[in-house]
Scaffold this motif. Structure first.
Motif, PDB file in Angstrom:
ATOM      1  N   TRP A  43      65.657   1.019  46.484  1.00 29.47           N
ATOM      2  CA  TRP A  43      66.777   0.290  45.864  1.00 29.47           C
ATOM      3  C   TRP A  43      66.228  -0.538  44.711  1.00 29.47           C
ATOM      4  CZ3 TRP A  43      69.015  -4.058  43.990  1.00 29.47           C
ATOM      5  CH2 TRP A  43      70.403  -4.081  43.886  1.00 29.47           C
ATOM      6  N   GLY A  44      66.969  -0.552  43.620  1.00 29.45           N
ATOM      7  CA  GLY A  44      66.582  -1.389  42.493  1.00 29.45           C
ATOM      8  C   GLY A  44      67.536  -1.213  41.333  1.00 29.45           C
ATOM      9  N   ARG A  45      67.477  -2.180  40.439  1.00 32.14           N
ATOM     10  CA  ARG A  45      68.317  -2.150  39.241  1.00 32.14           C
ATOM     11  C   ARG A  45      67.461  -2.538  38.035  1.00 32.14           C
ATOM     12  NH1 ARG A  45      71.080  -0.050  42.471  1.00 32.14           N
ATOM     13  NH2 ARG A  45      73.232  -0.545  43.095  1.00 32.14           N
ATOM     14  N   VAL A  46      67.533  -1.732  36.996  1.00 33.08           N
ATOM     15  CA  VAL A  46      66.931  -2.071  35.716  1.00 33.08           C
ATOM     16  C   VAL A  46      68.047  -2.062  34.687  1.00 33.08           C
ATOM     17  CG1 VAL A  46      65.216  -1.499  33.968  1.00 33.08           C
ATOM     18  CG2 VAL A  46      64.767  -0.965  36.378  1.00 33.08           C
ATOM     19  N   VAL A  47      68.265  -3.192  34.044  1.00 30.79           N
ATOM     20  CA  VAL A  47      69.282  -3.297  32.993  1.00 30.79           C
ATOM     21  C   VAL A  47      68.589  -3.712  31.707  1.00 30.79           C
ATOM     22  CG1 VAL A  47      71.416  -4.379  32.232  1.00 30.79           C
ATOM     23  CG2 VAL A  47      71.055  -3.927  34.673  1.00 30.79           C
ATOM     24  N   THR A  48      68.772  -2.911  30.681  1.00 28.64           N
ATOM     25  CA  THR A  48      68.189  -3.196  29.373  1.00 28.64           C
ATOM     26  C   THR A  48      69.282  -3.694  28.446  1.00 28.64           C
ATOM     27  OG1 THR A  48      66.502  -1.484  29.658  1.00 28.64           O
ATOM     28  CG2 THR A  48      66.972  -2.192  27.404  1.00 28.64           C
ATOM     29  N   ILE A  49      69.026  -4.801  27.773  1.00 29.35           N
ATOM     30  CA  ILE A  49      69.983  -5.306  26.791  1.00 29.35           C
ATOM     31  C   ILE A  49      69.701  -4.619  25.455  1.00 29.35           C
ATOM     32  CG2 ILE A  49      70.932  -7.329  25.645  1.00 29.35           C
ATOM     33  CD1 ILE A  49      71.354  -7.243  28.705  1.00 29.35           C
ATOM     34  N   GLY A  50      70.672  -3.864  24.985  1.00 26.95           N
ATOM     35  CA  GLY A  50      70.541  -3.152  23.716  1.00 26.95           C
ATOM     36  C   GLY A  50      71.463  -3.742  22.671  1.00 26.95           C
ATOM     37  N   GLY A  51      72.170  -2.874  21.950  1.00 29.13           N
ATOM     38  CA  GLY A  51      73.089  -3.365  20.932  1.00 29.13           C
ATOM     39  C   GLY A  51      73.674  -2.228  20.108  1.00 29.13           C
ATOM     40  N   GLY A  52      74.815  -2.500  19.497  1.00 28.23           N
ATOM     41  CA  GLY A  52      75.486  -1.490  18.689  1.00 28.23           C
ATOM     42  C   GLY A  52      74.688  -1.018  17.496  1.00 28.23           C
ATOM     43  N   LEU A  53      73.766  -1.851  17.019  1.00 28.07           N
ATOM     44  CA  LEU A  53      72.936  -1.455  15.885  1.00 28.07           C
ATOM     45  C   LEU A  53      71.977  -0.325  16.238  1.00 28.07           C
ATOM     46  CD1 LEU A  53      72.086  -4.986  14.451  1.00 28.07           C
ATOM     47  CD2 LEU A  53      73.757  -3.351  13.567  1.00 28.07           C
ATOM     48  N   ALA A  54      71.880   0.003  17.520  1.00 29.21           N
ATOM     49  CA  ALA A  54      71.043   1.133  17.933  1.00 29.21           C
ATOM     50  C   ALA A  54      71.585   2.446  17.388  1.00 29.21           C
ATOM     51  CB  ALA A  54      70.961   1.204  19.450  1.00 29.21           C
ATOM     52  N   SER A  55      72.913   2.553  17.310  1.00 29.45           N
ATOM     53  CA  SER A  55      73.522   3.811  16.862  1.00 29.45           C
ATOM     54  C   SER A  55      74.137   3.714  15.472  1.00 29.45           C
ATOM     55  CB  SER A  55      74.601   4.256  17.862  1.00 29.45           C
ATOM     56  OG  SER A  55      75.570   3.239  18.036  1.00 29.45           O
ATOM     57  N   GLN A  56      74.492   2.510  15.050  1.00 27.28           N
ATOM     58  CA  GLN A  56      75.063   2.330  13.720  1.00 27.28           C
ATOM     59  C   GLN A  56      74.366   1.158  13.036  1.00 27.28           C
ATOM     60  OE1 GLN A  56      79.185   3.192  12.943  1.00 27.28           O
ATOM     61  NE2 GLN A  56      79.598   3.318  15.130  1.00 27.28           N
ATOM     62  N   PRO A  57      73.150   1.378  12.565  1.00 25.27           N
ATOM     63  CA  PRO A  57      72.347   0.278  12.007  1.00 25.27           C
ATOM     64  C   PRO A  57      72.867  -0.217  10.670  1.00 25.27           C
ATOM     65  CG  PRO A  57      71.228   2.364  11.681  1.00 25.27           C
ATOM     66  CD  PRO A  57      72.419   2.656  12.547  1.00 25.27           C
ATOM     67  N   MET A  58      72.559  -1.461  10.402  1.00 20.44           N
ATOM     68  CA  MET A  58      72.821  -2.045   9.094  1.00 20.44           C
ATOM     69  C   MET A  58      71.643  -1.738   8.174  1.00 20.44           C
ATOM     70  SD  MET A  58      74.162  -5.779  10.408  1.00 20.44           S
ATOM     71  CE  MET A  58      74.517  -6.402   8.772  1.00 20.44           C
ATOM     72  N   ASN A  59      71.812  -2.029   6.898  1.00 22.65           N
ATOM     73  CA  ASN A  59      70.699  -1.836   5.959  1.00 22.65           C
ATOM     74  C   ASN A  59      69.671  -2.962   6.054  1.00 22.65           C
ATOM     75  OD1 ASN A  59      72.638  -3.645   4.773  1.00 22.65           O
ATOM     76  ND2 ASN A  59      71.539  -3.454   2.845  1.00 22.65           N
ATOM     77  N   THR A  60      70.062  -4.068   6.673  1.00 24.41           N
ATOM     78  CA  THR A  60      69.128  -5.186   6.845  1.00 24.41           C
ATOM     79  C   THR A  60      68.414  -5.089   8.191  1.00 24.41           C
ATOM     80  OG1 THR A  60      70.915  -6.545   7.731  1.00 24.41           O
ATOM     81  CG2 THR A  60      70.472  -6.721   5.378  1.00 24.41           C
ATOM     82  N   HIS A  61      67.371  -5.872   8.348  1.00 26.28           N
ATOM     83  CA  HIS A  61      66.444  -5.877   9.494  1.00 26.28           C
ATOM     84  C   HIS A  61      66.297  -4.488  10.136  1.00 26.28           C
ATOM     85  CE1 HIS A  61      70.205  -6.507  11.717  1.00 26.28           C
ATOM     86  NE2 HIS A  61      70.292  -7.745  11.297  1.00 26.28           N
ATOM     87  N   PRO A  62      65.833  -3.503   9.341  1.00 26.16           N
ATOM     88  CA  PRO A  62      65.704  -2.140   9.873  1.00 26.16           C
ATOM     89  C   PRO A  62      64.739  -2.043  11.030  1.00 26.16           C
ATOM     90  CG  PRO A  62      64.499  -2.352   7.807  1.00 26.16           C
ATOM     91  CD  PRO A  62      65.302  -3.614   7.956  1.00 26.16           C
ATOM     92  N   GLN A  63      63.721  -2.905  11.037  1.00 26.42           N
ATOM     93  CA  GLN A  63      62.741  -2.866  12.118  1.00 26.42           C
ATOM     94  C   GLN A  63      63.377  -3.222  13.449  1.00 26.42           C
ATOM     95  OE1 GLN A  63      63.231  -5.331  10.088  1.00 26.42           O
ATOM     96  NE2 GLN A  63      62.976  -7.251  11.208  1.00 26.42           N
ATOM     97  N   TYR A  64      64.368  -4.101  13.429  1.00 28.78           N
ATOM     98  CA  TYR A  64      65.076  -4.485  14.650  1.00 28.78           C
ATOM     99  C   TYR A  64      66.043  -3.391  15.088  1.00 28.78           C
ATOM    100  CZ  TYR A  64      68.283  -7.109  17.671  1.00 28.78           C
ATOM    101  OH  TYR A  64      69.065  -7.536  18.717  1.00 28.78           O
TER     102      TYR A  64
END
Length: 266
Positions: free
Chosen positions: A134-155
């Protein structure tokens, strides 16, 4: 709804402020024994003190997860009072840079903190979850993962990696009783976001008062069906659900909590 988290032990990385703090407090309110993690002792202790004052169970652990030895120490300390059942990989970092400012060194540093740090914690803590069934792993991601902005590309790129590794982990954990999922926030109104918007508002003509800045920045940057920024507790609620017994049939999923974000502005 009872999430059945009493008796579970949860490590929330980067929980001395912001989204991580909100997640730690909600898991504690649902009965989990929470390990609050941070790098600043005073801020980390403050969150734990507030959890305990509210009747919850909390301990603290300090360490920089960007370094192998410190990450190992954090994992070991988190499990001192009992096995870790829930890992929330929230710790992350970015600087608001353009392509010209984001040097290869900046990319490497951001990737190490945002991606490899989570891998370190998975490697330390998930094998024991698998053994217990039994266990849970939850990763906090974000919408910029699939639709990135032109700024902070490294993030942006590290968010995509976080989403990808979480799904790969779910495939690896097939049939073990351990799940791996992503919570993908939209723009959440934590202090750092408010500071950023206030700083860039004059150049973008978003007004002078916070009410004007918030209204205009939502319209310009994050048009969404709710017409507002999200709140930390709304992300925390999604994480709490994925950590619960009720989410046993949810794995390899990305749960968007972004108000129905419409990326037409980019």
């Amino acid at each position: 709804m009872d999430l059945n988290l009493v008796g579970k032990r949860a490590l929330v990385t980067g929980s001395s402020s912001g989204l991580g703090e909100a997640v730690a407090k909600m898991l504690a309110a649902e009965g989990a024994a929470v390990v609050v993690h941070g790098r600043d002792k005073d801020r980390t202790e403050r969150v734990a003190d507030e959890i305990r004052a509210a009747g919850g169970s909390a301990t603290t652990v300090l360490g920089d997860l960007a370094h192998d030895r410190e990450a190992a120490d954090v994992a070991r300390a988190a499990a001192e009072r009992g096995p870790v059942d829930i890992l929330v990989n929230n710790a992350g970092f970015y600087r608001h840079l353009g392509w010209s400012e984001a040097t290869p060194e900046e990319w490497l540093a951001t990737y190490d903190i945002n991606v490899v740090s989570g891998v370190r914690m998975i490697r330390h803590l998930v094998p024991a979850m698998r053994e217990r069934g039994w266990g849970r792993v939850v990763t906090i991601g974000g919408g910029l993962a699939s639709q990135p902005m032109n700024t902070h590309p490294q993030y942006n790129a590290t968010l995509a990696a976080r989403h990808n590794l979480a799904v790969s982990l779910a495939r690896e954990l097939k049939g073990t009783g351990v799940t791996s999922n992503v919570v993908s926030p939209g723009a959440i109104l934590v202090d750092s976001v408010k500071d950023l918007l206030t700083g860039i508002a004059p150049a973008r003509g978003w007004g002078e008062t916070w009410e004007e800045i918030e209204r205009d920045s939502v319209e310009a940057l994050i048009p969404n069906d709710q017409e507002r920024f999200g709140e930390p507790h709304e992300i925390a609620a999604a994480v709490a659900y994925l950590c619960s017994e009720h989410a046993q049939y949810v794995s390899g999923a990305t749960l968007r909590v972004d108000g129905g974000l419409i990326r037409s502005a980019f």
